[in-house]
Write an enzyme that holds these catalytic residues in place. Structure first.
Site, PDB file in Angstrom:
ATOM      1  N   LYS A   1      24.646   8.069  -8.284  1.00 43.71           N
ATOM      2  CA  LYS A   1      25.644   7.037  -8.458  1.00 43.71           C
ATOM      3  C   LYS A   1      27.053   7.612  -8.583  1.00 43.71           C
ATOM      4  O   LYS A   1      27.983   7.155  -7.903  1.00 43.71           O
ATOM      5  CB  LYS A   1      25.288   6.260  -9.734  1.00 43.71           C
ATOM      6  CG  LYS A   1      26.220   5.179 -10.087  1.00 43.71           C
ATOM      7  CD  LYS A   1      25.914   4.703 -11.486  1.00 43.71           C
ATOM      8  CE  LYS A   1      26.358   5.763 -12.513  1.00 43.71           C
ATOM      9  NZ  LYS A   1      26.430   5.231 -13.873  1.00 43.71           N
ATOM     10  N   THR A   2      27.202   8.576  -9.435  1.00 40.51           N
ATOM     11  CA  THR A   2      28.532   9.136  -9.667  1.00 40.51           C
ATOM     12  C   THR A   2      29.043   9.844  -8.415  1.00 40.51           C
ATOM     13  O   THR A   2      30.223   9.772  -8.086  1.00 40.51           O
ATOM     14  CB  THR A   2      28.512  10.107 -10.859  1.00 40.51           C
ATOM     15  OG1 THR A   2      27.860   9.469 -11.947  1.00 40.51           O
ATOM     16  CG2 THR A   2      29.911  10.479 -11.284  1.00 40.51           C
TER      17      THR A   2
ATOM     18  N   ASP B   1      32.297   1.010 -12.380  1.00 41.37           N
ATOM     19  CA  ASP B   1      31.082   1.746 -12.726  1.00 41.37           C
ATOM     20  C   ASP B   1      30.253   0.913 -13.703  1.00 41.37           C
ATOM     21  O   ASP B   1      30.799   0.108 -14.447  1.00 41.37           O
ATOM     22  CB  ASP B   1      31.511   3.068 -13.378  1.00 41.37           C
ATOM     23  CG  ASP B   1      30.349   4.031 -13.538  1.00 41.37           C
ATOM     24  OD1 ASP B   1      29.314   3.816 -12.890  1.00 41.37           O
ATOM     25  OD2 ASP B   1      30.497   5.005 -14.302  1.00 41.37           O
ATOM     26  N   GLU B   2      28.962   1.115 -13.727  1.00 39.44           N
ATOM     27  CA  GLU B   2      28.078   0.434 -14.694  1.00 39.44           C
ATOM     28  C   GLU B   2      28.315  -1.081 -14.727  1.00 39.44           C
ATOM     29  O   GLU B   2      28.469  -1.680 -15.791  1.00 39.44           O
ATOM     30  CB  GLU B   2      28.284   1.000 -16.115  1.00 39.44           C
ATOM     31  CG  GLU B   2      28.137   2.502 -16.231  1.00 39.44           C
ATOM     32  CD  GLU B   2      26.707   2.963 -16.380  1.00 39.44           C
ATOM     33  OE1 GLU B   2      25.777   2.185 -16.060  1.00 39.44           O
ATOM     34  OE2 GLU B   2      26.505   4.114 -16.795  1.00 39.44           O
TER      35      GLU B   2
ATOM     36  N   GLN C   1      19.050  -1.131 -15.741  1.00 40.09           N
ATOM     37  CA  GLN C   1      19.545  -0.326 -16.860  1.00 40.09           C
ATOM     38  C   GLN C   1      20.533  -1.102 -17.721  1.00 40.09           C
ATOM     39  O   GLN C   1      21.334  -0.512 -18.450  1.00 40.09           O
ATOM     40  CB  GLN C   1      20.200   0.954 -16.348  1.00 40.09           C
ATOM     41  CG  GLN C   1      19.192   1.920 -15.762  1.00 40.09           C
ATOM     42  CD  GLN C   1      19.818   3.260 -15.440  1.00 40.09           C
ATOM     43  OE1 GLN C   1      20.226   3.997 -16.335  1.00 40.09           O
ATOM     44  NE2 GLN C   1      19.898   3.571 -14.164  1.00 40.09           N
TER      45      GLN C   1
ATOM     46  N   ARG D   1      15.153   9.318 -18.020  1.00 44.56           N
ATOM     47  CA  ARG D   1      16.029  10.426 -18.408  1.00 44.56           C
ATOM     48  C   ARG D   1      15.369  11.762 -18.116  1.00 44.56           C
ATOM     49  O   ARG D   1      16.009  12.798 -18.112  1.00 44.56           O
ATOM     50  CB  ARG D   1      16.386  10.390 -19.913  1.00 44.56           C
ATOM     51  CG  ARG D   1      17.172   9.202 -20.396  1.00 44.56           C
ATOM     52  CD  ARG D   1      18.376   8.907 -19.585  1.00 44.56           C
ATOM     53  NE  ARG D   1      18.067   7.884 -18.587  1.00 44.56           N
ATOM     54  CZ  ARG D   1      18.822   7.634 -17.530  1.00 44.56           C
ATOM     55  NH1 ARG D   1      19.904   8.336 -17.316  1.00 44.56           N
ATOM     56  NH2 ARG D   1      18.486   6.701 -16.663  1.00 44.56           N
TER      57      ARG D   1
END
Length: 782
Positions: free
Chosen positions: A59-60, A247-248, A278, A626
């Site tokens: 994503k980043t 973002d997010e 998420q 994670r």
DNA sequence: AGTCAATCTGTTTTT
DNA sequence: CAGATTGACT
């Protein structure tokens, strides 16, 4: 047009990459490193784009490359890109990674930041339009509650029956939904203070305007008002922001969504990146709906799914993916990986007797991994609630295993930091009544409640700041002589300090203030154990000021950037909540406490029903994903809640894990007396205990036995007596303790003291604050 | 103004 | 059970 925020001089576009990217026909190298979906997400620059980025799908990278691409192709200058994140940490990381991509030109990205930092920036430029002065103060949670308390009292409402904290929550939820007092639907107060909540909200807002202050919610709310009431201002930002990135996105609340939508009306080039699976912040106003509705809100939107996972093994992915399919109302993604390690471990599920044994088992597992050469930095324990951390901390202290707790009380929240900041705030802004009230009698100056009330009334009556009221009242004889003198000194001191503003260096000024006010001395005189630490924190505060040009810049930073970057380079296991683990990854992840009531949390279930359950499930999904190599889940059969022992039932989430990717570990412990059922879930949960005595664990007799156990008394109860042995071995340094009467010891909380009495592993120690009973594992030789 | 006992309250948390 | 907070008391 001159623009103080435009760091980049007008003129030719940034040369380097642009030439490289456009000059050759071949793909620029930054695109070659992407997979096809990622590339699509980067290259679809025009129009609304929603990137559904599953955990670990890069994503980043997409976000940063997209920005790099916009700049490289000359579609935008750095100052024309609005990039919003939720946390400062995320903003920092993004800035860093864009810097790697495009070099120093990243400095020109003036509009990369959190919703709040960008909101403040905009608000300061147009403060007058919403009834504020450009130097308005930003109130933190503590100030907010104190102010609300005053408002509640002013309305003549019983503060005990209707606590300010609750009102704060209510107002916060309104602000999260983008509602100012006039927009709140009537009757929406939920009966708070017999329907007066709305009135209190309005009064609170008025009061803040008088104080020239804003709370966090206002930073966005006032932006909304600004944009709505001043279309010309909005148009200016439409002009400015050629491209927007978020973002997010799954974490945005309604106010943030409205803010984005207003801004996106301009160029319509908005790219939101997020993962509906998420979304774990619904309880603080995030609306998953924002992401689910994206295509409706932004017609013609392109939706791109990133499903190729680069982080985890297929077992971890398989387990997490299957678990999350139990949620309804998802946009639906299926993560996959090319990783094919035949030796990859399945997700392990194990049980333990109680939280202590759980901690012991996790500790053993960690030590085993460590012996095999795994770094502690690559391991994390992710818990649902912070009280779970304690048993792990205790165990790790015993084992001498280094760990770090992520989260917890933050630097800025500490009393001494907030006090020091209050002094600085008043110097900057004499009208900051909340700051003044905070320190008017800290250190003690003999200015008590009566005097403060007097000041307050006078200030109110004359519509002036309290500091000014203080100045006026020292000229009269309304206040007692003692209070008057010290008040006069304080007022004079502030005038003196303000005179030095801009004359001497701000760090120097801060030191002078802390010294002359007697604040430093107050802690130097304090004999308690944490006083030296507080003095250190004050030093640290001054030190961190050095990085800023001025006091003003520093205070702004402090108000908005409340995280401390704990760049701890030691090798240590991380202990944190599932919430704070989002966005991180570890080789090995331990997930303890998977029990009904705890995880999923009973309270969430009660409050939010099915939606709550789904959010808990997403939390479980976040937890598992994670892990890169290993995920190990535990559940305890007994847990002490509010001091009472409760037998617990394994979490329903365990049943939702696919057999294929899960290893259920048989009970290895010598005690416990139950076993975990085989795999195969017909009828009852496959994790149900097969122990015929299981139901006796909740009987009064059992609970009494447990209480005895806690008190250190021998119990004849089967499981319990063994546990006592375990405890004695683990917790005590010996039957008569390793310490002797009269020995000097140190305790984290109470400081130095002398042992008066020894009783097993319990010591009675005479500390500076008086005799206290402590467990020997909590003290060290002094 | 400061101390001590009674009482309450127990998730998640950034900005 | 244990910590924080509050209220009454001195």
């Amino acid at each position: 047009m001159t623009d103080p925020f435009d760091h980049e001089a007008p003129g030719p576009r940034p040369g380097g990459i642009a030439a490289r990217a456009l000059g050759a026909r071949s793909q620029p190298d930054y695109l070659v490193r992407l997979n096809s979906e990622q590339r699509l997400a980067v290259e679809t620059t025009e129009g609304p784009v929603l990137v559904l980025a599953g955990a670990g799908t890069g994503k980043t990278r997409v976000l940063t490359t997209r920005i790099g691409h916009l700049l490289a192709t000359g579609k935008a200058r750095p100052s024309q890109i609005l990039a919003v994140t939720f946390t400062n940490k995320a903003a920092r990381e993004m800035r860093h990674r864009i810097g790697d991509l495009i070099g120093p030109a990243v400095e020109g990205m003036a509009w990369l930041g959190t919703f709040h930092s960008i909101g403040v920036r905009i608000l300061r430029r147009h403060a007058e339009m919403v009834g504020l002065k450009p130097n308005f103060t930003i109130l933190d949670a503590d100030d907010q509650v104190r102010l609300m308390k005053q408002v509640i009292q002013a309305e003549g409402i019983d503060e005990k029956r209707w606590p300010a904290k609750q009102l704060a929550g209510l107002i916060d939820s309104w602000k999260n939904r983008g509602l100012s007092p006039k927009d709140v639907p009537p009757g929406d107060g939920g009966g708070f203070a017999s329907g007066k909540a709305l009135k209190l909200y309005a009064a609170y807002q008025d009061r803040m305007k008088v104080l020239n202050a804003c709370d966090f919610g206002d930073l966005l709310l006032e932006n909304l008002r600004l944009f709505r009431e001043h279309p010309d201002v909005l148009a200016e930002y439409h002009q400015r922001f050629q491209y927007m990135l978020v973002d997010e996105y799954q974490d945005t609340n309604v106010a943030q969504y409205l803010w984005l939508r207003l801004l996106a009306q301009g160029r319509r080039n908005i790219c939101c990146v997020g993962d509906d699976d998420q979304s774990i912040y619904g309880w603080r106003g995030a609306e998953v709906d924002n992401i689910l509705r994206f295509e409706k809100d932004f017609p013609g939107a392109v939706v791109i799914r990133l499903e190729r996972n680069y982080r985890s093994t297929s077992h971890i992915l398989g387990a997490a993916s299957h678990l999350i399919t139990h949620n309804e109302g998802r946009l639906g993604k299926t993560l996959f990986t090319d990783a094919t390690d035949p030796d990859a471990a399945k997700v392990q599920v194990a049980s333990s007797w109680d939280s202590e044994e759980e901690a012991r088992a996790v500790g053993e597992e960690i030590e085993t991994l460590q012996r095999r050469g795994h770094a502690l930095n690559e391991m994390a324990i992710l818990v649902r609630a912070s009280f779970q951390m304690r048993s792990f901390e205790e165990r790790f202290i015993q084992l001498g295993l280094s760990y770090r707790v992520i989260g917890g009380p933050r630097f800025y929240e500490r009393q001494e930091i907030r006090d020091a900041l209050a002094y600085l705030r008043i110097v900057m802004q004499p009208g900051d009544d909340l700051a003044f009230e905070r320190i008017v009698n800290t250190p003690r100056r003999g200015i008590g409640e009566t005097t403060v009330r007097l000041l307050h009334d006078h200030a109110r009556a004359r519509q002036i700041p309290i500091l000014q009221a203080a100045e006026e009242l020292t000229l009269t004889s309304e206040i007692g002589a003692k209070a008057r003198t010290s008040l006069r000194d304080l007022v004079a001191a502030f005038a003196r300090w303000r005179g030095k503003l801009g004359v001497i260096k701000h760090t120097e000024l801060a030191e002078i203030i802390l010294d002359e006010s007697g604040y430093t001395e107050m802690w130097q005189q304090d004999r308690s154990a944490d006083a030296p630490g507080r003095l250190d924190n004050l030093k640290e505060l001054i030190r961190s000021m050095e990085e800023f040009e001025s006091l003003e810049g520093f205070l702004e930073h402090i108000a908005l950037v409340m995280d401390r970057d704990s760049a701890d380079s030691n090798d240590a296991v991380s202990i944190m909540t599932l919430h704070s683990a989002k966005g991180l990854e570890f080789e090995t992840v331990f997930l303890p406490g998977w029990e009904e009531g705890l995880f999923p949390s009973q309270r969430t279930l009660d409050e939010s029903g099915r939606a709550g359950l789904e959010e808990e499930r997403r939390l479980a999904y976040v937890g598992i994903t994670r892990a890169k190599q290993r995920a190990l889940i535990w559940f305890a059969s007994n847990r002490r809640i509010h001091g009472l022992w409760q037998s617990s039932v394994p979490s329903r989430f365990l049943d939702e894990l696919p057999d294929k990717h899960v290893d259920v570990v048989e009970q290895t412990s010598s005690y416990g007396g139950y076993n975990v059922g085989g795999v195969g879930n017909y009828g009852a949960s496959r994790f149900d205990r097969a122990d015929p005595f299981a139901n006796t664990y909740s009987t009064p007799g059992w609970q009494r036995a447990q209480k005895n156990r806690a008190a250190g008394t021998q119990s004849t109860s089967r499981g319990a007596s063994r546990l006592i042995e375990g405890e004695l071995i683990a917790k005590s340094t010996g039957p008569s303790s390793a310490y002797a009467c009269g020995e000097r010891v140190f305790h984290q909380k109470f400081g130095y003291g002398t042992i008066l009495e020894i009783e097993g592993n319990k010591l009675t120690v005479d500390f500076a604050t008086g005799p206290k009973k402590v467990v020997d594992s909590f003290v060290s030789r002094g």
